[in-house]
Design an enzyme around this catalytic site. Structure first.
Site: not given
Length: 353
Positions: A172, A236-238, A240
């Site tokens: 993500p 990316m989202h943290p 992930a």
């Protein structure tokens, strides 16, 4: 935590509550865990059928897994989920953006430049796809997420005829708690008058192909995007970062593709080149003698039965004849004497026992 307390196993319909919790806790962008109990139940039914089927693989199979903490009370043991889609884009093409550099040159000015572009493609269609990764945050620094991600690769290695020889995984991208996504707002929203959370709910658990087919197929010149959107490409989202680091350690390529919605990295690799697959071996097991002192070597060990596939971590090094397993580990895996197992050395960095 002792790594031997974790058991990776095939999921089934009885795990619906755990998957519903995983979906509720997952960030926007993990479309394979839709926050919809009926859709999750349908996916678990499909997974159970895939594990049990004696037919040749068609490519439409999905396999879902869980990891359990065996020291928790029954009914509360599932602390993570993961999955495998046998063939990305089985019913539709699997779209993503491919990073490319376009070279422009002017002979009259004797000047040139290289411009970053994104090309809509379906290069990864047919690749096996790793999906549905979620781990309880309390277990992020244990061996559980490592087992949850890497044991899938032993399943693919053992049943290679049911999967592609190429593999991919999505992560993500950047989005805030309100669902604002810089990349979507700069690109996708220009063609769909929907916020990022709306479009994710629309596609939740389904193919993104119908969205991609309405997007422009001409290259996107990245310098024309807002700075915030440019910076988000490949980020990316943290949440992930942990599963992404495991994929990176396995040997996935992280530079070529990004997601069409949020610009998050989409990684790919040849299955045979992945660390766990390349190191795996198949052979019988034997009961290990009593261990003394702290373990310095670990093995990731899996059954070779598809219907009730399971894996766990055991202390010790590989042997030339038969893999030594503690009696408790053999019991958890429900192994018969001399039954074949698939194993690989397990030595990821930064894992707290």
């Amino acid at each position: 935590m002792n790594p031997t307390r974790f058991l990776f196993r095939a999921a089934g319909p009885a795990d619906i509550d755990a998957f519903e919790r995983a979906a509720a806790d997952s960030v926007i962008g993990i479309t394979t865990l839709p926050a919809d109990r009926a859709r999750l139940a349908e996916r678990l039914e499909r997974s159970a059928a895939a594990f049990a089927s004696a037919d040749d693989a068609s490519g439409e199979e999905i396999h879902l897994f869980v990891v359990e903490d065996l020291e928790r009370p029954p009914g509360q043991r599932v602390v993570g989920t993961s999955g495998i889609a046998a063939s990305a884009g089985f019913a539709d093409r699997f779209y993503c953006y491919r990073n490319e550099m376009v070279v422009h040159h002017s002979a009259a000015l004797n000047a040139g430049n290289r411009i970053h572009t994104l090309h809509l493609c379906h290069d990864l269609t047919g690749h096996t796809l790793l999906t549905s990764f979620w781990i309880d945050p309390a277990y992020a620094d244990t061996a559980a997420p490592q087992l949850l991600s890497r044991a899938r690769l032993l399943f693919i290695a053992e049943f290679a005829e049911r999967f592609s020889d190429r593999i991919a995984a999505e992560s993500p991208g950047l989005a805030d708690e309100a669902g604002r996504c810089p990349f979507w707002d700069a690109v996708g929203r220009r063609f769909f008058d929907m916020d990022y959370p709306q479009i994710e709910r629309l596609t939740g658990g389904r193919s993104k192909a119908f969205i991609a087919e309405l997007m422009p197929h001409s290259p996107i010149y990245v310098p024309l995007l807002p700075d915030e959107a440019q910076w988000a490409i490949g980020q990316m989202h943290p949440v992930a970062e942990l599963p992404f680091s495991i994929l990176l350690d396995e040997g996935f390529d992280t530079e070529t593709y990004v997601d069409i919605f949020d610009g998050g990295p989409t990684v790919d690799a040849r299955v045979a080149m992945l660390k766990t697959v390349a190191a795996s071996r198949r052979g019988p097991w034997r009961e290990a003698s009593a261990a003394g002192g702290a373990a310095t070597d670990w093995q990731l060990v899996a059954t070779t039965r598809r219907a009730d596939f399971a894996a766990l971590l055991v202390p010790g090094a590989a042997a030339d004849d038969a893999l030594p397993l503690p009696a408790g580990a053999a019991a958890h895996l429900r192994l018969a004497p001399g039954e074949a197992v698939r194993s690989a050395a397990f030595a990821p960095a930064g894992v707290n026992a």
